[in-house]
Design a protein around this motif. Sequence first.
Motif, mmCIF file in Angstrom:
data_model
loop_
_atom_site.group_PDB
_atom_site.id
_atom_site.type_symbol
_atom_site.label_atom_id
_atom_site.label_comp_id
_atom_site.label_asym_id
_atom_site.label_seq_id
_atom_site.Cartn_x
_atom_site.Cartn_y
_atom_site.Cartn_z
ATOM 1 N N TYR A 184 0.843 -1.195 0.000
ATOM 2 C CA TYR A 184 0.000 0.000 0.000
ATOM 3 C C TYR A 184 0.882 1.251 0.000
ATOM 4 O O TYR A 184 0.653 2.187 -0.775
ATOM 5 C CB TYR A 184 -0.933 0.016 1.215
ATOM 6 C CG TYR A 184 -1.771 1.261 1.284
ATOM 7 C CD1 TYR A 184 -2.924 1.388 0.509
ATOM 8 C CD2 TYR A 184 -1.403 2.331 2.091
ATOM 9 C CE1 TYR A 184 -3.679 2.547 0.550
ATOM 10 C CE2 TYR A 184 -2.150 3.487 2.141
ATOM 11 C CZ TYR A 184 -3.293 3.594 1.361
ATOM 12 O OH TYR A 184 -4.044 4.745 1.394
ATOM 13 N N GLY A 185 1.900 1.253 0.838
ATOM 14 C CA GLY A 185 2.810 2.399 0.894
ATOM 15 C C GLY A 185 3.518 2.638 -0.427
ATOM 16 O O GLY A 185 3.629 3.774 -0.891
ATOM 17 N N VAL A 186 3.989 1.574 -1.048
ATOM 18 C CA VAL A 186 4.711 1.680 -2.323
ATOM 19 C C VAL A 186 3.803 2.202 -3.424
ATOM 20 O O VAL A 186 4.202 3.036 -4.233
ATOM 21 C CB VAL A 186 5.311 0.309 -2.721
ATOM 22 C CG1 VAL A 186 5.789 0.308 -4.165
ATOM 23 C CG2 VAL A 186 6.447 -0.067 -1.796
ATOM 24 N N THR A 187 2.573 1.722 -3.461
ATOM 25 C CA THR A 187 1.685 2.059 -4.576
ATOM 26 C C THR A 187 0.855 3.319 -4.344
ATOM 27 O O THR A 187 0.422 3.950 -5.294
ATOM 28 C CB THR A 187 0.740 0.891 -4.901
ATOM 29 O OG1 THR A 187 -0.032 0.570 -3.738
ATOM 30 C CG2 THR A 187 1.509 -0.322 -5.364
ATOM 31 N N GLU A 188 0.648 3.691 -3.079
ATOM 32 C CA GLU A 188 -0.275 4.793 -2.796
ATOM 33 C C GLU A 188 0.350 6.017 -2.143
ATOM 34 O O GLU A 188 -0.219 7.100 -2.237
ATOM 35 C CB GLU A 188 -1.420 4.301 -1.900
ATOM 36 C CG GLU A 188 -2.215 3.159 -2.489
ATOM 37 C CD GLU A 188 -2.970 3.538 -3.756
ATOM 38 O OE1 GLU A 188 -3.391 4.713 -3.878
ATOM 39 O OE2 GLU A 188 -3.130 2.665 -4.629
ATOM 40 N N THR A 189 1.473 5.858 -1.454
ATOM 41 C CA THR A 189 1.967 7.003 -0.677
ATOM 42 C C THR A 189 3.408 7.402 -0.943
ATOM 43 O O THR A 189 3.759 8.546 -0.718
ATOM 44 C CB THR A 189 1.821 6.736 0.838
ATOM 45 O OG1 THR A 189 2.659 5.652 1.210
ATOM 46 C CG2 THR A 189 0.380 6.439 1.217
ATOM 47 N N ILE A 190 4.236 6.486 -1.385
ATOM 48 C CA ILE A 190 5.650 6.807 -1.576
ATOM 49 C C ILE A 190 5.862 7.361 -2.980
ATOM 50 O O ILE A 190 5.458 6.747 -3.963
ATOM 51 C CB ILE A 190 6.540 5.558 -1.370
ATOM 52 C CG1 ILE A 190 6.415 5.035 0.060
ATOM 53 C CG2 ILE A 190 8.003 5.875 -1.700
ATOM 54 C CD1 ILE A 190 7.140 3.705 0.283
ATOM 55 N N PHE A 191 6.499 8.516 -3.056
ATOM 56 C CA PHE A 191 6.853 9.073 -4.362
ATOM 57 C C PHE A 191 8.281 8.659 -4.686
ATOM 58 O O PHE A 191 9.195 8.825 -3.880
ATOM 59 C CB PHE A 191 6.750 10.597 -4.362
ATOM 60 C CG PHE A 191 7.187 11.188 -5.660
ATOM 61 C CD1 PHE A 191 6.357 11.155 -6.769
ATOM 62 C CD2 PHE A 191 8.455 11.738 -5.801
ATOM 63 C CE1 PHE A 191 6.776 11.672 -7.986
ATOM 64 C CE2 PHE A 191 8.880 12.262 -7.010
ATOM 65 C CZ PHE A 191 8.038 12.229 -8.108
ATOM 66 N N HIS A 192 8.450 8.084 -5.875
ATOM 67 C CA HIS A 192 9.790 7.675 -6.300
ATOM 68 C C HIS A 192 9.827 7.638 -7.821
ATOM 69 O O HIS A 192 8.793 7.559 -8.488
ATOM 70 C CB HIS A 192 10.159 6.304 -5.733
ATOM 71 C CG HIS A 192 9.233 5.206 -6.167
ATOM 72 N ND1 HIS A 192 9.434 4.478 -7.307
ATOM 73 C CD2 HIS A 192 8.092 4.730 -5.627
ATOM 74 C CE1 HIS A 192 8.460 3.591 -7.447
ATOM 75 N NE2 HIS A 192 7.639 3.721 -6.444
ATOM 76 N N ASP A 193 11.038 7.714 -8.360
ATOM 77 C CA ASP A 193 11.195 7.558 -9.801
ATOM 78 C C ASP A 193 10.828 6.129 -10.169
ATOM 79 O O ASP A 193 11.308 5.182 -9.531
ATOM 80 C CB ASP A 193 12.639 7.833 -10.225
ATOM 81 C CG ASP A 193 13.001 9.301 -10.148
ATOM 82 O OD1 ASP A 193 12.082 10.135 -10.206
ATOM 83 O OD2 ASP A 193 14.206 9.598 -10.023
ATOM 84 N N PRO A 194 9.993 5.956 -11.165
ATOM 85 C CA PRO A 194 9.609 4.586 -11.538
ATOM 86 C C PRO A 194 10.789 3.809 -12.117
ATOM 87 O O PRO A 194 11.691 4.379 -12.719
ATOM 88 C CB PRO A 194 8.525 4.799 -12.592
ATOM 89 C CG PRO A 194 8.784 6.155 -13.146
ATOM 90 C CD PRO A 194 9.398 6.958 -12.033
ATOM 91 N N TYR A 195 10.770 2.520 -11.890
ATOM 92 C CA TYR A 195 11.765 1.634 -12.492
ATOM 93 C C TYR A 195 11.186 0.235 -12.580
ATOM 94 O O TYR A 195 10.210 -0.095 -11.929
ATOM 95 C CB TYR A 195 13.086 1.640 -11.711
ATOM 96 C CG TYR A 195 13.025 1.160 -10.286
ATOM 97 C CD1 TYR A 195 13.212 -0.201 -9.979
ATOM 98 C CD2 TYR A 195 12.822 2.036 -9.233
ATOM 99 C CE1 TYR A 195 13.186 -0.655 -8.666
ATOM 100 C CE2 TYR A 195 12.798 1.597 -7.924
ATOM 101 C CZ TYR A 195 12.973 0.252 -7.642
ATOM 102 O OH TYR A 195 12.942 -0.192 -6.351
#
Length: 157
Positions: A69-80
Amino acid sequence: MLDFDTYTRLLALYADYAAALDNGALDKWPAFFTEDCTYRLQSRENYDSGYPLATLSFESRGMLKDRIYGVTETIFHDPYYQRHVVGVPRVHTFDGTRITAEANYAVFRTKPDGLTSVYNVGRYIDTIRCEPEQLLFESRICVFDSEMIPNSIIYPI
């Protein structure tokens, strides 16, 4: 001794796990684990020395779901993108209900606007529970070899 059918199921577990992560199906990741599981990403130095410090450490399927949930909904990061290359698992023990096994892995990372690079290399140290319909990770410890890792690991290894 592990029978052929169980070993085939073990190979499928490893392959399906890697495929789910490589294909971005992160919501499927917790389903590879028992409810009362352990997942850790830990340096070789700490693992070999018996130190508990880990880069990531989760103690239940609920914690795995929370991470996704954190990875997909709340954490902003450059996609890879990730691509796992996993060696054939070496079975250490099998008592009819649990398998302990180990397999080498290499994870490559590709950013949409960049070249592919080696992201994380190490070994999985696993305890797998044999359920009638499926095999599930009861414990997965990802022991990475390098003392240097990217300053943020977003996706599971």
